[in-house]
Design a protein around this motif. Structure first.
Motif, mmCIF file in Angstrom:
data_model
loop_
_atom_site.group_PDB
_atom_site.id
_atom_site.type_symbol
_atom_site.label_atom_id
_atom_site.label_comp_id
_atom_site.label_asym_id
_atom_site.label_seq_id
_atom_site.Cartn_x
_atom_site.Cartn_y
_atom_site.Cartn_z
ATOM 1 N N VAL A 128 46.483 -7.016 -55.909
ATOM 2 C CA VAL A 128 47.293 -8.189 -56.028
ATOM 3 C C VAL A 128 47.422 -8.467 -57.382
ATOM 4 O O VAL A 128 48.684 -8.883 -57.606
ATOM 5 C CB VAL A 128 46.348 -9.402 -55.281
ATOM 6 N N HIS A 129 46.523 -8.199 -58.406
ATOM 7 C CA HIS A 129 46.930 -8.309 -59.714
ATOM 8 C C HIS A 129 47.983 -7.430 -60.252
ATOM 9 O O HIS A 129 48.804 -8.160 -60.927
ATOM 10 C CB HIS A 129 45.502 -7.955 -60.577
ATOM 11 N N GLU A 130 48.262 -6.247 -59.766
ATOM 12 C CA GLU A 130 49.364 -5.454 -60.117
ATOM 13 C C GLU A 130 50.661 -5.942 -59.436
ATOM 14 O O GLU A 130 51.750 -5.885 -60.245
ATOM 15 C CB GLU A 130 49.050 -3.917 -59.745
ATOM 16 N N GLU A 131 50.618 -6.389 -58.428
ATOM 17 C CA GLU A 131 51.727 -7.225 -57.758
ATOM 18 C C GLU A 131 52.134 -8.336 -58.536
ATOM 19 O O GLU A 131 53.386 -8.776 -58.722
ATOM 20 C CB GLU A 131 51.403 -7.403 -56.119
ATOM 21 N N MET A 132 51.536 -9.191 -59.022
ATOM 22 C CA MET A 132 51.661 -10.219 -59.730
ATOM 23 C C MET A 132 52.434 -10.126 -60.933
ATOM 24 O O MET A 132 53.322 -10.787 -61.487
ATOM 25 C CB MET A 132 50.216 -11.180 -59.843
ATOM 26 N N MET A 133 51.718 -9.128 -61.805
ATOM 27 C CA MET A 133 52.294 -8.772 -62.896
ATOM 28 C C MET A 133 53.802 -8.063 -62.756
ATOM 29 O O MET A 133 54.773 -8.315 -63.529
ATOM 30 C CB MET A 133 51.483 -7.540 -63.795
ATOM 31 N N THR A 134 54.024 -7.496 -61.709
ATOM 32 C CA THR A 134 55.384 -6.891 -61.455
ATOM 33 C C THR A 134 56.321 -8.024 -61.182
ATOM 34 O O THR A 134 57.521 -8.094 -61.526
ATOM 35 C CB THR A 134 55.293 -5.946 -60.166
ATOM 36 N N LEU A 135 55.806 -8.984 -60.107
ATOM 37 C CA LEU A 135 56.412 -10.214 -59.971
ATOM 38 C C LEU A 135 56.846 -11.035 -61.114
ATOM 39 O O LEU A 135 57.986 -11.534 -61.347
ATOM 40 C CB LEU A 135 55.979 -11.019 -59.129
ATOM 41 N N GLN A 136 55.736 -11.177 -62.101
ATOM 42 C CA GLN A 136 56.312 -11.931 -63.299
ATOM 43 C C GLN A 136 57.256 -11.198 -64.064
ATOM 44 O O GLN A 136 58.042 -12.188 -64.651
ATOM 45 C CB GLN A 136 54.758 -12.122 -64.250
ATOM 46 N N ALA A 137 57.146 -9.951 -64.335
ATOM 47 C CA ALA A 137 58.252 -9.302 -64.999
ATOM 48 C C ALA A 137 59.614 -9.404 -64.396
ATOM 49 O O ALA A 137 60.573 -9.661 -65.009
ATOM 50 C CB ALA A 137 57.627 -7.841 -65.053
ATOM 51 N N GLU A 138 59.871 -9.323 -62.903
ATOM 52 C CA GLU A 138 61.077 -9.657 -62.505
ATOM 53 C C GLU A 138 61.498 -10.897 -62.663
ATOM 54 O O GLU A 138 62.637 -11.111 -62.900
ATOM 55 C CB GLU A 138 60.822 -9.108 -60.954
ATOM 56 N N LEU A 139 60.653 -11.983 -62.390
ATOM 57 C CA LEU A 139 61.182 -13.444 -62.431
ATOM 58 C C LEU A 139 61.621 -13.613 -63.887
ATOM 59 O O LEU A 139 62.559 -14.399 -63.980
ATOM 60 C CB LEU A 139 59.696 -14.334 -62.402
ATOM 61 N N LYS A 140 60.705 -13.219 -64.692
ATOM 62 C CA LYS A 140 61.114 -13.307 -66.302
ATOM 63 C C LYS A 140 62.358 -12.618 -66.719
ATOM 64 O O LYS A 140 63.375 -13.494 -67.304
ATOM 65 C CB LYS A 140 60.083 -12.777 -67.302
ATOM 66 N N ALA A 141 62.781 -11.647 -66.068
ATOM 67 C CA ALA A 141 63.957 -11.060 -66.456
ATOM 68 C C ALA A 141 65.153 -11.669 -65.370
ATOM 69 O O ALA A 141 66.055 -11.306 -65.674
ATOM 70 C CB ALA A 141 63.902 -9.401 -66.022
ATOM 71 N N GLY A 142 64.689 -12.453 -64.551
ATOM 72 C CA GLY A 142 65.923 -13.052 -63.439
ATOM 73 C C GLY A 142 66.273 -11.970 -62.479
ATOM 74 O O GLY A 142 67.248 -12.262 -62.027
ATOM 75 N N ALA A 143 65.377 -11.026 -62.076
ATOM 76 C CA ALA A 143 65.916 -10.044 -61.167
ATOM 77 C C ALA A 143 65.643 -10.332 -59.896
ATOM 78 O O ALA A 143 64.498 -11.132 -59.604
ATOM 79 C CB ALA A 143 65.049 -8.522 -61.786
#
Length: 294
Positions: A279-294
C-alpha cells in the motif's frame, strides 16, 4: 529599528507550504550579530513558538509593528547552532523519503530516521503537494474542463489511505494519546481542535467520494466535488500549519528521549500492521500522479 537587515522575508506573498521553510532558511543563513526582518499579515506568534522549540538560544525576537494589517518582527541571530543538525531524510506513511523522489523498491520500506514529529511534518509535505495538484484540477473544472472521474477517485483513495488512515491514524492513536497521557488536555485545547478538523475533513471526502461515482453524467456531482474539494483544502492547509508550528513543538518539549524512541517504534509497528508495504508503494504512485495533475 536597525538601520538595515541582512535579509527581509515578506511572508504575505509566499504560499502557505513555503512560509516557514523560507523563514528558517533565511534565519539559518544569518551570521551571529545580524538580523532579518519578517513581514506578515497576522501575528506570527505560532512561528515564535517553533523558533523557541527548534532554535532555542540562537535568536532574539522583537516586534516592530503589531497590526492590525501588518506585523513586522526583527529576528536577530545571537548565537550559532549548538549541536543542532539539519533534519535527516525521514520516511513516513509513504515508505519513501519525503524530500527525495526515488523508486528503489529494494529499500527498507519502514526505516524511520527522524523524530516522530519530523516524520509527520514530512508526511504533511507530501499531502500538501498532492493537494496542490487537486486544487489545479478543481480550478480546471470550474473553468469548464471535462470531469476526470479517475483523477478524483485517486484523490479520494490517497486522502483516505495516506492522509487519514496512516497519517491521522498515527496522530490520533499514538501522538495525541501520548500527549494526553503526559498531562496535555484532551478537551478544550489544541488536540480537541485537531480532532474536530480531522472529522470535518472526513465529511468533505465522503461527499467527494459519492460525487466522483457519477461525476461524468451529473453536473450537480461536479459542483459537489468542487465545493467539498475546496472546503477540504481550505481547512487542511491551516490545520497542517497549526500542527507544524504549535502542536508538534509542544509535543517535542513535553516528550522525553525515551518517549521519542518508543513513539518512533510505535510508528513503524502501526505502518507495518495497519498499512503494509504494498500500500505504501501505491500511495507514492498516487501522490506523484495527483501532484502532476495526471
Amino acid at each position: 529599528m536597525s538601520a538595515s537587515y541582512a535579509t527581509t522575508v515578506d511572508a504575505r506573498i509566499l504560499p502557505v507550504p513555503q512560509k516557514h521553510p523560507t523563514i528558517f532558511r533565511a534565519f539559518d543563513g544569518l551570521a551571529v550579530g545580524t538580523a532579518m526582518l519578517l513581514v506578515n499579515d497576522h501575528d506570527p506568534k505560532p512561528l515564535y513558538y517553533t523558533f523557541a522549540a527548534e532554535r532555542a538560544g540562537e535568536f532574539e525576537w522583537r516586534y516592530l509593528e503589531k497590526g492590525p494589517e501588518v506585523w513586522q518582527v526583527e529576528i536577530s541571530r545571537i548565537a550559532d547552532a549548538t549541536g543542532r543538525q539539519a533534519p535527516p531524510d525521514t520516511m513516513g506513511c509513504g515508505g519513501l523519503h519525503a524530500h527525495h523522489e526515488h523508486h528503489d523498491h529494494h529499500a527498507h520500506q519502514h526505516a524511520h530516521t527522524g523524530s516522530p514529529t519530523q516524520i509527520l511534518k514530512d508526511e504533511h509535505t507530501l499531502i500538501l503537494e498532492a493537494l496542490d495538484g487537486v486544487e489545479r484540477k478543481l480550478a480546471a473544472l470550474e473553468s469548464g474542463a471535462a470531469p476526470d472521474r479517475a483523477y478524483f477517485e485517486k484523490a479520494v483513495r490517497f486522502i483516505r489511505t495516506f492522509a487519514d488512515e496512516c497519517h491521522h491514524g498515527k496522530e490520533e492513536n499514538l501522538l495525541f494519546k501520548t500527549m494526553v497521557d503526559r498531562g496535555f488536555p484532551l478537551q478544550g485545547g489544541p488536540i480537541a481542535v485537531m480532532l474536530s478538523e480531522h472529522e470535518a475533513g472526513r465529511g468533505y471526502i465522503r461527499e467527494m467520494a459519492e460525487a466522483s461515482a457519477s461525476v461524468v453524467q451529473d453536473k450537480a456531482a461536479t459542483e459537489k466535488i468542487i465545493r467539498n474539494g475546496r472546503a477540504y483544502i481550505q481547512m487542511l492547509r491551516p490545520h497542517i500549519d497549526k500542527e507544524n508550528m504549535i502542536l508538534y513543538a509542544m509535543a517535542d518539549n513535553m516528550f522525553s528521549p525515551e518517549d521519542q524512541a518508543e513513539m518512533g517504534k510505535a510508528f513503524e509497528r502501526f505502518e507495518t500492521e495497519k498499512i503494509g508495504a504494498n500500500v505504501h508503494e501505491e500511495m507514492m504512485t498516487l501522490q506523484a500522479e495527483l501532484k502532476a495533475g495526471a
